[in-house]
Each structure stands twice: as structure tokens, then as C-alpha cells.
Design a protein around this motif. Structure first.
Motif, PDB file in Angstrom:
ATOM      1  N   PRO A 121    -117.989   1.893 -81.265  1.00 51.36           N
ATOM      2  CA  PRO A 121    -119.083   2.177 -81.769  1.00 51.36           C
ATOM      3  C   PRO A 121    -119.150   1.730 -83.448  1.00 51.36           C
ATOM      4  O   PRO A 121    -120.195   1.401 -83.775  1.00 51.36           O
ATOM      5  N   ASN A 158    -113.816   7.863 -75.308  1.00 53.86           N
ATOM      6  CA  ASN A 158    -113.440   6.564 -75.679  1.00 53.86           C
ATOM      7  C   ASN A 158    -111.939   6.758 -76.205  1.00 53.86           C
ATOM      8  O   ASN A 158    -111.578   7.667 -76.409  1.00 53.86           O
ATOM      9  N   CYS A 174    -122.513  -1.056 -72.629  1.00 54.03           N
ATOM     10  CA  CYS A 174    -122.031  -0.001 -73.586  1.00 54.03           C
ATOM     11  C   CYS A 174    -121.644   1.126 -72.758  1.00 54.03           C
ATOM     12  O   CYS A 174    -122.335   1.437 -71.615  1.00 54.03           O
ATOM     13  N   GLN A 175    -121.353   2.065 -73.357  1.00 53.71           N
ATOM     14  CA  GLN A 175    -120.671   3.385 -72.607  1.00 53.71           C
ATOM     15  C   GLN A 175    -122.275   3.977 -72.326  1.00 53.71           C
ATOM     16  O   GLN A 175    -122.219   4.529 -71.129  1.00 53.71           O
ATOM     17  N   LYS A 176    -123.138   4.294 -73.001  1.00 52.14           N
ATOM     18  CA  LYS A 176    -124.309   5.053 -72.767  1.00 52.14           C
ATOM     19  C   LYS A 176    -124.980   4.227 -71.500  1.00 52.14           C
ATOM     20  O   LYS A 176    -125.341   5.111 -70.507  1.00 52.14           O
ATOM     21  N   ASP A 177    -125.256   2.926 -71.659  1.00 50.67           N
ATOM     22  CA  ASP A 177    -125.784   2.205 -70.604  1.00 50.67           C
ATOM     23  C   ASP A 177    -125.267   2.296 -69.262  1.00 50.67           C
ATOM     24  O   ASP A 177    -125.574   2.503 -68.212  1.00 50.67           O
ATOM     25  N   ALA A 199    -123.018   4.799 -68.286  1.00 51.85           N
ATOM     26  CA  ALA A 199    -123.162   6.117 -67.784  1.00 51.85           C
ATOM     27  C   ALA A 199    -124.377   6.420 -67.136  1.00 51.85           C
ATOM     28  O   ALA A 199    -124.664   7.030 -66.180  1.00 51.85           O
ATOM     29  N   ALA A 200    -125.522   5.620 -67.668  1.00 56.02           N
ATOM     30  CA  ALA A 200    -126.891   5.765 -67.174  1.00 56.02           C
ATOM     31  C   ALA A 200    -126.617   5.247 -65.582  1.00 56.02           C
ATOM     32  O   ALA A 200    -127.626   5.693 -64.802  1.00 56.02           O
ATOM     33  N   THR A 232    -119.960  11.694 -67.813  1.00 54.74           N
ATOM     34  CA  THR A 232    -119.267  11.801 -69.204  1.00 54.74           C
ATOM     35  C   THR A 232    -118.431  10.728 -69.169  1.00 54.74           C
ATOM     36  O   THR A 232    -118.137   9.778 -68.407  1.00 54.74           O
ATOM     37  N   TRP A 233    -118.131  10.467 -70.459  1.00 54.57           N
ATOM     38  CA  TRP A 233    -116.943   9.396 -70.980  1.00 54.57           C
ATOM     39  C   TRP A 233    -116.337   9.854 -72.230  1.00 54.57           C
ATOM     40  O   TRP A 233    -116.560  10.577 -73.076  1.00 54.57           O
ATOM     41  N   SER A 244    -114.900  -1.417 -73.082  1.00 58.20           N
ATOM     42  CA  SER A 244    -116.254  -0.977 -73.538  1.00 58.20           C
ATOM     43  C   SER A 244    -116.548  -1.442 -74.838  1.00 58.20           C
ATOM     44  O   SER A 244    -116.016  -2.606 -75.457  1.00 58.20           O
ATOM     45  N   HIS A 287    -114.624   7.024 -67.886  1.00 60.42           N
ATOM     46  CA  HIS A 287    -116.066   7.372 -67.388  1.00 60.42           C
ATOM     47  C   HIS A 287    -115.806   8.328 -66.183  1.00 60.42           C
ATOM     48  O   HIS A 287    -115.037   7.830 -65.316  1.00 60.42           O
TER      49      HIS A 287
END
Length: 251
Positions: free
Chosen positions: A176, A238, A218-221, A223-224, A235-236, A173, A247
Motif C-alpha cells: 500500500p 499483509n 490488489c488485496q481489496k479486489d 477479497a471481492a 479477510t487478509w 500482493s 487471504h
């Protein structure tokens, strides 16, 4: 899900491309490294990968009655960790590359399944040949990054899960922290091809692995994407400062 959600990418760049480009590359690289895959993971992660596997298995919420499907399961790292750590009733271990499964079968002969029944099948995670609502848990480790139609694979994982079942996915991943991310990208550029050369004498193929990690959402994308595929409670978490993330989503 809309039709526009389904498109194939070059997994090295994230840009749209024919699926065959990535599929042929994956067959070559992982067919070549199958015998050395476990050692490659150990060296390239400085031994941390076993801890990440444990976290993935824990996130899958297995019970002694669970039927587990391990997609893109490779040589069986997640499956055998599950058998050792939290044994389910049955494990269906699948991968796109036959040579990887050949190594997984040797591990079964060595008793690494700890008595848990295993079945093996060459499976394209974009077209899973199992019935709807048939597995209590689905796992994937380092697999989704190498699949050209990722939304199709996630939709398939969702389809075969029973209602209430869990999808747990371990993947490289995006750290941040900007400084840590920059240092990690230097490591990817220099060391991943080095490990590839050390184990297979094929450094150029492992440039792809480094590129695919940098190109992955990335993690947010990501997850989407899981939510778009139908998963809820996404959820995820790190690990190693976001070098990898586990995830999870439920059906």
C-alpha cells in the motif's frame, strides 16, 4: 455467480486471453524450475517465505481431524509445513505440473510428512475432481495468480469445502505504501529474472513471474473475488509491507 464472472486472462497482463496461453507457460516454467523451486523461494524472498508459510497454515484452522486439500501445492511447501506445524488427519496434495509433484513425493520419502498420510494427484484447480463438501480446509500458495480462470478456481475451492471450512491463500500482493511499492517493482523487474537465470539459465521465463505479480489484483479486489465465489468472513493480512498477503474465507 453470473456467467460473466467466468473469463480467462493472460496471467502476465490480466487481460482477457485464451486459457492455453497461460497454462502452457506455467507448465514450462514450473516444470523447468521444479528441482530448484525451494531454493528459488528462499533466495528470492531472502528467507522470509517460511514465515509466510507458517502464517498460511495457521490461518487454515487445522485440527487433528482435518482433511486438507492443498491446491496448486507445487513441491509441497504448505503441505509439509502443515504436517510439521499443525498436523491434520490427511493431506491431499495437488498441482497442475507433474514435475512439481515428483519433487513433493521425494520429500515424502525423506520423512517430511511427519507421519501424516499424504496422497498426490495432478489436478487443474479450475476443475477439481473431488466431491462437494469433502474437505475441512483448502490451501493455496502462489497458485491463484497463475490460473487463467481465477473465479472458476475459487468457486471450485468453495465447492469442495465442508460448511464452516476455511480457505487460506498466500499470494504476492500490492504494497500500500507508494515508495515501497515502487522499490518492490524495481526488485521484480531486475532480480526475479536474475534468480531465474541463476537457477535455470532461463531469465526470459522469469520476466513472466514478475509481470504476473504486478498484474494480479490488489488485496481489496482479490477479497471481492473471494466474496463473489461464495466465501464469507473474508479477510487478509499483509506481510513484508504488503509484498504478500494471506487471504482467508469461510464456507
Amino acid at each position: 455467480m453470473t456467467e460473466t464472472s467466468h473469463h480467462t486472462v493472460d496471467t502476465a497482463t490480466g487481460k482477457e486471453a485464451e486459457a492455453a496461453l497461460s497454462e502452457e507457460r506455467v507448465q514450462h516454467i514450473f516444470g523447468t524450475i521444479a528441482e530448484q523451486y525451494k531454493k528459488f523461494n528462499a533466495f528470492s524472498s531472502f528467507g522470509l517465505y517460511k514465515g509466510w508459510l507458517r502464517k498460511t497454515v495457521d490461518a487454515a484452522n487445522l485440527t487433528p481431524e482435518s482433511d486438507l486439500l492443498d491446491l496448486a501445492g507445487g513441491t509441497g511447501d504448505v503441505s509439509y509445513m502443515a504436517a510439521h506445524r499443525n498436523p491434520p488427519a490427511h493431506i491431499q496434495l495437488t498441482d497442475f505440473v507433474p514435475e512439481m509433484l515428483d519433487v513433493a513425493k521425494e520429500r515424502l520419502k525423506a520423512g517430511e510428512n511427519c507421519g501424516v498420510p499424504f496422497d498426490f494427484e495432478v489436478v487443474d484447480a479450475q476443475n477439481v475432481p473431488y466431491a462437494d463438501n469433502s474437505y475441512d480446509a483448502v490451501t493455496m500458495a502462489y497458485g491463484i495468480r497463475n490460473i487463467p480462470d481465477r473465479m472458476k478456481a475459487l468457486s471450485e475451492a468453495h465447492r469442495v469445502l465442508k460448511p464452516g471450512g476455511t480457505f487460506a491463500c498466500l499470494e504476492f500482493s500490492t504494497p500500500p505504501n507508494a515508495l515501497w511499492r515502487a522499490l518492490y517493482h524495481v526488485y521484480l523487474k531486475v532480480m526475479i529474472p536474475f534468480w531465474g537465470w541463476l537457477f535455470t539459465r532461463d531469465a526470459p521465463s522469469f520476466v513472466y513471474l514478475a509481470d504476473s505479480i504486478k498484474a494480479f489484483p490488489c488485496q481489496k479486489d482479490y477479497a471481492a473475488m473471494l466474496r463473489e465465489a461464495g466465501f464469507k468472513d473474508v479477510t487478509w493480512k499483509n506481510y513484508a509491507g504488503g509484498i504478500v498477503a494471506v487471504h482467508t474465507g469461510r464456507k
